[in-house]
Each structure stands twice: as C-alpha cells, then as structure tokens.
Scaffold this motif. Structure first.
Motif, PDB file in Angstrom:
ATOM      1  N   GLU A 146     -16.764 -52.416  19.048  1.00  0.00           N
ATOM      2  CA  GLU A 146     -18.137 -52.314  18.902  1.00  0.00           C
ATOM      3  C   GLU A 146     -18.751 -50.919  19.349  1.00  0.00           C
ATOM      4  O   GLU A 146     -19.932 -50.420  18.676  1.00  0.00           O
ATOM      5  N   LYS A 147     -18.241 -50.445  20.414  1.00  0.00           N
ATOM      6  CA  LYS A 147     -18.557 -49.125  20.790  1.00  0.00           C
ATOM      7  C   LYS A 147     -17.127 -48.241  20.869  1.00  0.00           C
ATOM      8  O   LYS A 147     -16.585 -48.131  22.015  1.00  0.00           O
ATOM      9  N   GLU A 148     -16.490 -48.038  19.838  1.00  0.00           N
ATOM     10  CA  GLU A 148     -15.266 -47.523  20.016  1.00  0.00           C
ATOM     11  C   GLU A 148     -15.059 -46.216  20.954  1.00  0.00           C
ATOM     12  O   GLU A 148     -14.180 -46.295  21.619  1.00  0.00           O
ATOM     13  N   ALA A 149     -16.084 -45.495  20.583  1.00  0.00           N
ATOM     14  CA  ALA A 149     -15.870 -44.039  21.443  1.00  0.00           C
ATOM     15  C   ALA A 149     -16.034 -44.055  22.962  1.00  0.00           C
ATOM     16  O   ALA A 149     -15.204 -43.666  23.678  1.00  0.00           O
ATOM     17  N   LEU A 150     -16.646 -44.956  23.297  1.00  0.00           N
ATOM     18  CA  LEU A 150     -16.979 -45.542  24.731  1.00  0.00           C
ATOM     19  C   LEU A 150     -15.720 -45.777  25.457  1.00  0.00           C
ATOM     20  O   LEU A 150     -15.583 -45.823  26.595  1.00  0.00           O
ATOM     21  N   HIS A 151     -15.002 -46.757  24.321  1.00  0.00           N
ATOM     22  CA  HIS A 151     -13.968 -47.562  25.221  1.00  0.00           C
ATOM     23  C   HIS A 151     -12.425 -46.805  24.609  1.00  0.00           C
ATOM     24  O   HIS A 151     -11.561 -47.632  24.622  1.00  0.00           O
ATOM     25  N   ILE A 152     -12.360 -45.723  24.436  1.00  0.00           N
ATOM     26  CA  ILE A 152     -11.075 -45.026  23.969  1.00  0.00           C
ATOM     27  C   ILE A 152      -9.947 -45.150  24.926  1.00  0.00           C
ATOM     28  O   ILE A 152      -8.714 -45.208  24.684  1.00  0.00           O
ATOM     29  N   ILE A 153     -10.302 -45.165  26.297  1.00  0.00           N
ATOM     30  CA  ILE A 153      -9.242 -45.298  26.988  1.00  0.00           C
ATOM     31  C   ILE A 153      -8.840 -46.779  27.098  1.00  0.00           C
ATOM     32  O   ILE A 153      -7.488 -46.860  27.188  1.00  0.00           O
ATOM     33  N   GLN A 154      -9.504 -47.730  27.295  1.00  0.00           N
ATOM     34  CA  GLN A 154      -9.015 -49.100  27.103  1.00  0.00           C
ATOM     35  C   GLN A 154      -8.119 -49.358  25.748  1.00  0.00           C
ATOM     36  O   GLN A 154      -7.077 -49.889  25.872  1.00  0.00           O
ATOM     37  N   LEU A 155      -8.841 -48.978  24.767  1.00  0.00           N
ATOM     38  CA  LEU A 155      -8.277 -49.391  23.452  1.00  0.00           C
ATOM     39  C   LEU A 155      -6.874 -48.345  23.398  1.00  0.00           C
ATOM     40  O   LEU A 155      -5.932 -48.696  22.985  1.00  0.00           O
ATOM     41  N   GLY A 156      -6.973 -47.139  23.688  1.00  0.00           N
ATOM     42  CA  GLY A 156      -5.726 -46.308  23.721  1.00  0.00           C
ATOM     43  C   GLY A 156      -4.550 -46.662  24.418  1.00  0.00           C
ATOM     44  O   GLY A 156      -3.317 -46.632  24.198  1.00  0.00           O
ATOM     45  N   VAL A 157      -4.878 -46.822  25.827  1.00  0.00           N
ATOM     46  CA  VAL A 157      -3.918 -47.189  26.667  1.00  0.00           C
ATOM     47  C   VAL A 157      -3.222 -48.507  26.394  1.00  0.00           C
ATOM     48  O   VAL A 157      -1.977 -48.340  26.255  1.00  0.00           O
ATOM     49  N   ILE A 158      -4.083 -49.470  25.859  1.00  0.00           N
ATOM     50  CA  ILE A 158      -3.369 -50.638  25.479  1.00  0.00           C
ATOM     51  C   ILE A 158      -2.583 -50.417  24.201  1.00  0.00           C
ATOM     52  O   ILE A 158      -1.232 -50.927  24.054  1.00  0.00           O
ATOM     53  N   SER A 159      -2.914 -49.687  23.260  1.00  0.00           N
ATOM     54  CA  SER A 159      -2.066 -49.389  21.981  1.00  0.00           C
ATOM     55  C   SER A 159      -0.840 -48.584  22.531  1.00  0.00           C
ATOM     56  O   SER A 159       0.182 -48.811  21.823  1.00  0.00           O
ATOM     57  N   ASN A 160      -0.939 -47.417  23.388  1.00  0.00           N
ATOM     58  CA  ASN A 160       0.421 -46.941  23.803  1.00  0.00           C
ATOM     59  C   ASN A 160       1.358 -47.957  24.385  1.00  0.00           C
ATOM     60  O   ASN A 160       2.376 -47.666  24.451  1.00  0.00           O
ATOM     61  N   TRP A 161       0.934 -48.674  25.452  1.00  0.00           N
ATOM     62  CA  TRP A 161       1.374 -49.719  26.034  1.00  0.00           C
ATOM     63  C   TRP A 161       2.357 -50.590  25.136  1.00  0.00           C
ATOM     64  O   TRP A 161       3.460 -51.004  25.295  1.00  0.00           O
ATOM     65  N   LEU A 162       1.807 -50.835  23.996  1.00  0.00           N
ATOM     66  CA  LEU A 162       2.497 -51.952  23.040  1.00  0.00           C
ATOM     67  C   LEU A 162       3.589 -51.145  22.450  1.00  0.00           C
ATOM     68  O   LEU A 162       4.508 -51.866  22.041  1.00  0.00           O
ATOM     69  N   GLN A 163       3.388 -49.686  22.271  1.00  0.00           N
ATOM     70  CA  GLN A 163       4.417 -48.966  21.728  1.00  0.00           C
ATOM     71  C   GLN A 163       5.366 -48.770  22.753  1.00  0.00           C
ATOM     72  O   GLN A 163       6.582 -48.557  22.173  1.00  0.00           O
ATOM     73  N   PHE A 164       4.914 -48.501  24.033  1.00  0.00           N
ATOM     74  CA  PHE A 164       6.183 -48.336  24.928  1.00  0.00           C
ATOM     75  C   PHE A 164       5.905 -49.539  25.950  1.00  0.00           C
ATOM     76  O   PHE A 164       5.366 -49.238  27.042  1.00  0.00           O
ATOM     77  N   PRO A 165       6.742 -50.368  25.858  1.00  0.00           N
ATOM     78  CA  PRO A 165       6.516 -51.617  26.565  1.00  0.00           C
ATOM     79  C   PRO A 165       6.859 -51.447  28.038  1.00  0.00           C
ATOM     80  O   PRO A 165       6.406 -52.306  28.846  1.00  0.00           O
ATOM     81  N   ASP A 166       7.639 -50.577  28.320  1.00  0.00           N
ATOM     82  CA  ASP A 166       8.411 -50.163  29.879  1.00  0.00           C
ATOM     83  C   ASP A 166       7.159 -49.185  30.308  1.00  0.00           C
ATOM     84  O   ASP A 166       7.377 -48.913  31.688  1.00  0.00           O
ATOM     85  N   ARG A 167       6.101 -49.001  29.851  1.00  0.00           N
ATOM     86  CA  ARG A 167       5.186 -47.859  30.505  1.00  0.00           C
ATOM     87  C   ARG A 167       4.461 -48.253  31.734  1.00  0.00           C
ATOM     88  O   ARG A 167       4.604 -47.541  32.631  1.00  0.00           O
ATOM     89  N   TYR A 168       4.198 -49.585  31.938  1.00  0.00           N
ATOM     90  CA  TYR A 168       3.483 -50.036  33.089  1.00  0.00           C
ATOM     91  C   TYR A 168       4.252 -51.225  33.648  1.00  0.00           C
ATOM     92  O   TYR A 168       4.550 -52.303  32.952  1.00  0.00           O
ATOM     93  N   SER A 169       4.239 -51.437  34.895  1.00  0.00           N
ATOM     94  CA  SER A 169       4.863 -52.526  35.476  1.00  0.00           C
ATOM     95  C   SER A 169       3.878 -53.626  36.118  1.00  0.00           C
ATOM     96  O   SER A 169       4.191 -54.703  36.272  1.00  0.00           O
TER      97      SER A 169
END
Length: 287
Positions: free
Chosen positions: A24-47
C-alpha cells in the motif's frame, strides 16, 4: 480494540501475510519488501530473523523485520504501536543492533527502547528516500554502462569494501565481500553494473530488493580519484533506465542527507524526494 502481535517462522509466511499491507506504501517499505524477496531467492542468506505484524482487531496496522545481525526495520505505523512492539521484542532480545524507520516512529522507538534496555543510541544517518519513474540522462559524460562480469569481482569487492567504510562506517572481510559480489552477479535482480571509459572501470552501481513494481538502486561508488566527472550520475541513470526498460515502474534509492552533492545529482536525473528515514545504532556494550 484488541492489539496483538503475530510472529512468522519463515520469509514465505511473512510475505503471504504482510505484503498486501506493505505494498500500500511500496516506496516506504522497499527494505522489508526487497529483503524478503532476496531471502526467498537465496534461502541461506539469513539464519535468524524477527518477522512480525501488529494487528488491531484483526487488521494489520504495522510490521517489523530484523534479519540478524542487521537493525530492526519498521513499517509505517502509528507511534501508539511502538510500546506493543517493544513489549514483544523485550521478551526475546537483550539487545538489538539498531532500528530504522520514519523520523517520528524511529525516534519514539529509540526513546522507549533505551529507557527499558539501557542501550545508548546514536543517530548514524538520516537518509533521504527517492523514487524515479522517468530518467533524465546527464549529457556529455564519457563512457558507457555494462553489466559486471566474473573478472570484475576483485575490483568490485574492493570498491564495495571502500563504499561500506566511507558511506556506512561498516567493515567486512575481503572473503565475505567477494562472496557477496559473486552472489549478486549470479542473479539479475541483484546485479552490479560498471561505468566503463575506453576499457577503464571508473564507477559502479547495483540493484537489489525487487518489489512488485520497482527495484532499489544501491552500491553507488566512484573511487575518489575519478570523482567530479559525472560517472556516478551517468551510471545510475543508465542502470535506472535499464530497470524501467525491463518492466519496472519505479526505481528507488536512499541517500545520505548530509551529502548535498549526491542528493542534487539524483534529483537532476529524475529521482523525486519522498521523505526522510532515520538510522539508529545501539551500543551493544552497554546493554
């Protein structure tokens, strides 16, 4: 009204539950949206991570994400929910490394957390959030942009380390940085790009954190001896145009508001200022 917090065990669960709210406020939430998207692409990124949503009578009114050891990221929410969030965090963590959010929200969180946990806080950076929908390319800059390749990894790793030291006051080992660069070059949504002048590599910029409609431009760096010639502006403009050409509606980026040069440069090539975000770091030693 009943306020509750729900925690999520996996990034997929978090995505399914909260992405409609965050978008709903995509620009303001780019960190959460982007980090989760990257994490799903690289599953071992965070433990280890803290993934939570705050609910008022069943409706999501805020979210929080912390991929350890990185700082806590706050979504847009009413400051009234800060106490509820801290109550939950208090049961899990003796200390956290920091927090990032809009100015009023992050200030309220810091005041509450430092009083309850005894950690001292330092405002490490005030960031400007920008969004671009059309590029105005700079004129008269020599060179061209290209995607980075495997033989660029050693130089890019050194530039990334220099960037982290200069812009973020952070340090990382060369081995870890090389792995991070190699990981980025393995995926188009995390690619690094180089501005090349007659075979000489003079500047870089990258993308990461794809959202539903956009992507974040980051890792913008030019070695000191190559600055003042427009290379970074040209590189960011070319990368941004490439992302739009690939179907992104927006490009986003953060700047250091203490650096008037970079803020002016980005606005000249089409980035529109949306607001400030505070980055606080906590002193773990005093926790």
């Amino acid at each position: 009204m009943v306020t509750t917090i729900i925690r999520y065990e996996t990034p997929q669960q978090f995505k399914e539950a909260v992405f409609p709210f965050l978008l709903e406020k995509e620009a303001l939430h780019i960190i959460q949206l982007g980090v989760i998207s990257n994490w799903l692409q690289f599953p071992d990124r965070y433990s280890e991570a803290y993934l939570a949503s705050i609910h008022e009578d069943g409706d999501i009114v805020g979210t929080a994400m912390m991929t350890l050891p990185h700082p806590l990221q706050l979504s847009d929410m009413d400051v009234a929910y800060v106490d509820v969030l801290i109550d939950d965090l208090y049961t899990l963590y003796d200390h956290i490394s920091g927090v990032s959010g809009t100015v009023t929200l992050s200030d309220a969180f810091v005041e509450n957390w430092t009083q309850r946990r005894g950690q001292s806080a330092v405002l490490s950076m005030v960031q400007g959030l920008y969004q671009l929908e059309a590029v105005t390319p700079p004129q008269g800059v020599q060179g061209q942009m290209r995607a980075a390749a495997s033989d660029d990894v050693p130089l890019l790793a050194q530039w990334m380390m220099d960037f982290s030291t200069e812009a973020l006051s952070e340090s990382a080992s060369l081995d870890d940085t090389i792995k991070a660069v190699e990981r980025r070059l393995s995926h188009p949504d995390a690619m690094l790009y180089i501005w090349d002048v007659e075979g000489e590599r003079v500047s870089m910029a990258g993308v990461s954190g794809p959202t539903q409609n956009g992507i974040r431009v980051n890792a913008v760096y030019t070695p000191p001896e190559k600055r003042g010639k427009g290379y970074a502006s040209a590189c960011v403009a070319a990368v941004s145009q490439l992302m739009l050409h690939k179907g992104r509606r927006y490009c986003f980026l953060y700047t250091d508001m203490a650096n008037p040069v970079s803020n002016s440069i980005y606005q000249k090539i089409g980035y529109r200022y949306l607001g400030n975000v505070n980055m606080y770091h906590f002193d773990v030693a005093q926790a």
